[in-house]
Design an enzyme around this catalytic site. Structure first.
Site, PDB file in Angstrom:
ATOM      1  N   THR A 398       2.357  11.174   0.198  1.00  0.00           N
ATOM      2  CA  THR A 398       1.965  12.426  -0.378  1.00  0.00           C
ATOM      3  C   THR A 398       3.085  13.376   0.009  1.00  0.00           C
ATOM      4  OG1 THR A 398      -0.298  11.732  -0.088  1.00  0.00           O
ATOM      5  CG2 THR A 398       0.043  14.078   0.059  1.00  0.00           C
ATOM      6  N   SER A 470      -7.629  12.521   2.431  1.00  0.00           N
ATOM      7  CA  SER A 470      -7.392  12.960   3.817  1.00  0.00           C
ATOM      8  C   SER A 470      -6.488  14.174   3.867  1.00  0.00           C
ATOM      9  CB  SER A 470      -6.733  11.832   4.619  1.00  0.00           C
ATOM     10  OG  SER A 470      -7.577  10.721   4.687  1.00  0.00           O
TER      11      SER A 470
HETATM   12  N1  GLY Z   1      -3.840   9.951  -1.473  1.00  0.00           N
HETATM   13  C1  GLY Z   1      -3.875  10.316  -0.121  1.00  0.00           C
HETATM   14  C2  GLY Z   1      -4.984  11.247   0.198  1.00  0.00           C
HETATM   15  O1  GLY Z   1      -5.466  11.917  -0.696  1.00  0.00           O
HETATM   16  O2  GLY Z   1      -5.401  11.323   1.324  1.00  0.00           O
END
Ligand code: GLY
Length: 597
Positions: A398, A470
């Site tokens: 991310t 997360s």
């Molecule tokens: N795709 C990682 C999160 O949303 O935690």
């Protein structure tokens, strides 16, 4: 006296700071020789990191140096932190295509100078035709790759809706001005540095699977090298449409149609109705108090804010500072607090439009005290014993960027394609890389996802639902004013990395760069072992903890924290000269930049 705060290594690293785009850069702190000697003598204990980047009027920290500079330019032009965040969001979609995006989703936590705080949820949604068992084969097993590398992995993108909503509601500048730098970088291309190329190489051969992706991210069929230019003409076209028409330019017209066409061609299920229905949700952030500071963070469908707060509430009952940084007892209770809180994360949380999240309980200080009551001070807990129903639990990749402006506003954004480059699929003709966020749902109860998270029914797939996340874009306030902006990528490790940074600053008095640099450990309930970064524990501390029953595993891929302290380089500390903003870029990855003005 404030010069005493400047770490000695900051001086040795000044040259690095000025030329290396992958490290913190900006105005080096000016220190007189006399003060330097005094610092050398008296502040050796503070000399763990280079000095934070300091600035008088504002700060931007992102995972890509060109995007940081675009954000700072907006602040210099008089824009506010939301304007800068919007410009950075569009710029990262071009210069950090591994995670910056138009085809993904994310969260924005906003603290305004007038005291208002809010949260924008532009997380991807499951398409209307999604079903709970869409990733299971006839034998009831998960079909490998379906939730990660196929068009079925793609959630309905939210980023453009979110950035446009932020700008319309809280921005001050014109959309076209904020998107123009991104259009230019896509149209003319930008020079690839080592960090950019490293990220593209993570993907291996996956770019070759999709001709539309290979045409952009391979150079005549071969991987790009340092010094070559990445041009994204189709993405420039899409950005221009957004610049002219706002969110409609993305969700409707030729760009929307191309997204639908590519989904259908790849046996996906996204329709125009999915794109038409997408909207950003404004929500109340999750908040908690920790040792006199107010932590403002992400509510469900992120687990981030809730679980950061649950762990902080548990830790507040322990004298971490007195025990000392990385003392075995302090590490023990932090691991146990993480273990308990992740059990709650993985079993009780989901999209609030679909499940009732027990936030009152999880954020309750009394509940935290109950958990402290079952943490054995001398023995590690067993994750397999801490299950839903056991007392007191009845009941990537991310990217993150942080912005603070001269007016007193702060913005914390984490957005994502889920894995690096998402599903590694591009909607042909648009340059838009598509996410694989559907993997964040529970494909099958009890089975780990790409982050090893074993999740429950609350996060089951349903049409229009947002998968549990997360991501934890967080702002810390004191007396209603922002004092810290923080967040990171890293999937399930986002929560513990944000937690470490908060504890390092609040409990251990580290400056913002020291807090970001300090090696981390991560525990997520299942799998049982706690992951250790190198040098996170001394060998004898590790032996003490193993004697208590702790098991340790290898480091996971690193986070990339982007953090800002406002007021001083340490919380409640003394400013250095006239500087009010202190930025820290995480050295674990080699693309980011902290820069102020
Ligand atoms: N795709 C990682 C999160 O949303 O935690």
């Amino acid at each position: 006296m404030s010069d005493f705060l400047v770490p000695i290594r900051a001086l040795r690293h000044t040259a690095t700071v000025l030329w290396h785009p992958g490290r913190s850069a900006g105005r080096p702190l000016r220190v007189a020789l006399g003060s330097w000697l005094a610092a050398a003598f008296f502040s050796v204990s503070h000399a763990a990191s280079v000095a934070p980047v300091a600035a008088e009027n504002g700060m931007v920290v992102t995972a890509q140096h060109l995007a940081t500079r675009i954000g700072v330019d907006v602040l210099k032009a008089g824009g506010n932190a939301v304007d800068a965040a919007v410009a950075v969001g569009y710029a990262l979609a071009v210069v950090y295509p591994a995670a910056g995006n138009l085809g993904g989703g994310g969260f924005m936590t906003i603290q305004l100078a007038d005291g208002r705080k809010t949260f924008l949820d532009f997380r991807e949604k499951a398409p209307l035709a999604a079903t709970p068992h869409m990733y299971l084969g006839p034998d009831g097993h998960v079909v490998s790759g379906l939730s990660t590398k196929s068009h079925l992995a793609v959630g309905v993108p939210g980023t453009v809706s979110g950035l446009e909503r932020a700008l319309a509601q809280f921005g001050t500048m014109k959309r076209a001005e904020l998107i123009a730098p991104a259009v230019r970088l896509a149209e003319e291309g930008f020079r690839l540095e080592q960090g950019d190329v490293d990220l593209m190489r993570v993907v291996g051969d996956d770019f070759r699977r999709d001709p539309a992706t290979a045409a952009i991210f391979l150079n005549g069929g071969q991987p790009f090298n340092v010094g070559q230019t990445l041009v994204q003409k189709d993405l420039a076209y899409t950005l221009r449409r957004i610049s002219e028409e706002g969110a409609r330019g993305f969700y409707q017209g030729p760009v929307g149609a191309a997204i639908v066409t590519s989904s259908q061609a790849g046996k996906g299920i996204i329709t125009q109705a999915d794109l038409d229905q997408y909207s950003t949700r404004e929500m109340k952030p999750v908040e908690c108090d920790y040792r006199g500071y107010r932590v403002v963070s992400a509510p469900p469908p992120s687990s981030g804010g809730t679980i950061v707060c649950e762990i902080l509430n548990i830790l507040e009952g322990y004298p971490l500072k007195d025990w000392g940084f990385r003392a075995a007892q302090a590490v023990h209770v932090q691991i146990e607090a993480m273990r308990h809180a992740y059990m709650d994360r993985n079993n009780y949380l989901g999209d609030p439009d679909f499940v009732k999240n027990p936030l009152d309980r999880l954020l309750d200080k009394g509940y935290a005290a109950q958990i402290r009551g079952v943490i054995n001070p001398a023995r590690a807990g067993a994750s397999t014993d801490i299950v839903p129903g056991s007392a007191p639990h009845e009941g990537n990749n991310t990217t993150h960027y942080s912005v603070a402006d001269q007016y007193g506003n702060a913005v914390s954004v984490t957005y994502t394609l889920n894995e690096w480059f998402g599903a590694r699929l591009t909607a042909a003709g648009t340059g838009v890389l598509l996410n694989n966020e559907m993997d964040d749902f529970t494909a099958k109860v009890g089975l780990p996802n790409i982050y090893g998270l074993v999740q429950g029914q609350a996060n089951a797939i349903a049409p229009g639902k947002r998968p549990l996340s997360s991501m934890s874009p967080t702002i810390v306030t004191k007396d209603g004013k922002p004092v810290m902006v923080v967040g990171t990528p890293g999937g399930s490790r986002i929560i513990t990395a944000v937690l470490h940074t908060l504890v390092n600053v609040i409990d251990y008095g580290m400056n913002v760069q020291e807090a970001v640099d300090a090696p981390r450990f991560h525990q997520q309930w299942l799998p049982e072992p706690t992951n250790l970064e190198r040098h996170a524990l001394s060998p004898d501390t590790q032996r003490i903890l193993e004697g208590m029953g702790h098991r340790f595993g290898n480091p996971q891929p690193p986070n990339q924290m982007s953090a800002i302290l406002i007021g001083a380089p340490t919380l409640g500390g003394t400013p250095v000269g006239g500087n009010r903003f202190y930025g820290a870029n995480d050295p674990r990855r080699n693309t980011g930049l902290a820069l102020g003005h």
